[in-house]
Design a protein around this motif. Sequence first.
Motif, PDB file in Angstrom:
ATOM      1  N   THR A   1     -26.234   0.815 -21.076  1.00 18.94           N
ATOM      2  CA  THR A   1     -24.831   0.879 -21.490  1.00 18.94           C
ATOM      3  C   THR A   1     -24.243   2.230 -21.111  1.00 18.94           C
ATOM      4  OG1 THR A   1     -25.306   1.856 -23.661  1.00 18.94           O
ATOM      5  CG2 THR A   1     -25.282  -0.572 -23.528  1.00 18.94           C
ATOM      6  N   PHE A   2     -22.919   2.311 -21.135  1.00 25.19           N
ATOM      7  CA  PHE A   2     -22.246   3.581 -20.877  1.00 25.19           C
ATOM      8  C   PHE A   2     -22.528   4.581 -22.003  1.00 25.19           C
ATOM      9  CE2 PHE A   2     -19.171   0.735 -18.524  1.00 25.19           C
ATOM     10  CZ  PHE A   2     -19.690   1.043 -17.279  1.00 25.19           C
ATOM     11  N   GLU A   3     -22.642   4.081 -23.215  1.00 26.30           N
ATOM     12  CA  GLU A   3     -22.948   4.953 -24.347  1.00 26.30           C
ATOM     13  C   GLU A   3     -24.317   5.619 -24.165  1.00 26.30           C
ATOM     14  OE1 GLU A   3     -22.135   4.906 -29.106  1.00 26.30           O
ATOM     15  OE2 GLU A   3     -21.969   3.043 -27.987  1.00 26.30           O
ATOM     16  N   ALA A   4     -25.307   4.838 -23.769  1.00 23.33           N
ATOM     17  CA  ALA A   4     -26.643   5.381 -23.511  1.00 23.33           C
ATOM     18  C   ALA A   4     -26.603   6.391 -22.367  1.00 23.33           C
ATOM     19  CB  ALA A   4     -27.621   4.246 -23.190  1.00 23.33           C
ATOM     20  N   LEU A   5     -25.798   6.115 -21.357  1.00 21.00           N
ATOM     21  CA  LEU A   5     -25.658   7.029 -20.223  1.00 21.00           C
ATOM     22  C   LEU A   5     -25.078   8.365 -20.683  1.00 21.00           C
ATOM     23  CD1 LEU A   5     -24.370   6.208 -16.701  1.00 21.00           C
ATOM     24  CD2 LEU A   5     -23.530   8.194 -17.902  1.00 21.00           C
ATOM     25  N   LEU A   6     -24.011   8.335 -21.470  1.00 17.93           N
ATOM     26  CA  LEU A   6     -23.404   9.577 -21.961  1.00 17.93           C
ATOM     27  C   LEU A   6     -24.398  10.366 -22.811  1.00 17.93           C
ATOM     28  CD1 LEU A   6     -19.846   8.270 -22.786  1.00 17.93           C
ATOM     29  CD2 LEU A   6     -20.355  10.171 -21.254  1.00 17.93           C
ATOM     30  N   ASP A   7     -25.161   9.675 -23.639  1.00 15.25           N
ATOM     31  CA  ASP A   7     -26.159  10.351 -24.470  1.00 15.25           C
ATOM     32  C   ASP A   7     -27.284  10.935 -23.618  1.00 15.25           C
ATOM     33  OD1 ASP A   7     -24.712   9.706 -26.739  1.00 15.25           O
ATOM     34  OD2 ASP A   7     -25.970   7.981 -27.261  1.00 15.25           O
ATOM     35  N   GLY A   8     -27.692  10.221 -22.581  1.00 11.74           N
ATOM     36  CA  GLY A   8     -28.793  10.674 -21.733  1.00 11.74           C
ATOM     37  C   GLY A   8     -28.433  11.794 -20.784  1.00 11.74           C
ATOM     38  N   GLU A   9     -27.214  11.781 -20.280  1.00 11.43           N
ATOM     39  CA  GLU A   9     -26.810  12.755 -19.256  1.00 11.43           C
ATOM     40  C   GLU A   9     -26.003  13.925 -19.817  1.00 11.43           C
ATOM     41  OE1 GLU A   9     -27.898  12.629 -16.148  1.00 11.43           O
ATOM     42  OE2 GLU A   9     -28.867  10.678 -16.441  1.00 11.43           O
TER      43      GLU A   9
END
Length: 118
Positions: free
Chosen positions: A69-77
Amino acid sequence: MTETAARLYELNLYRRYFDLVAAGEKSIEVRVKYPQLAGLAAGDVIRFRIKDTNETCDVRVKRVAEYPTFEALLDGEGPSSINPTSSREQQLANIRNIYGPEKEALGALAIKIELLAP
């Protein structure tokens, strides 16, 4: 051992994001995991273009990471790598405004980029 030649991808980018890339301030590009990006890998070059203009900016891909998800991407990056001028919440809203839920369901790509000299 055989080396794969770097490929060139041409992608459109909104002005506000293009300016951040061209200034070297944006180091992660967010994209949906479309089939045409399946082969994108470190070493490839992306030529960003502002739609309907001749204005371009070239970057080298340093790495590609997949997220559900985009949320996971923002949290990861980390949101500051994606857009240092907007909060995490605003970025998530902006990304989801560009890509609807059916696109997000395909998966999200975080593309680490490095600006190439003009």
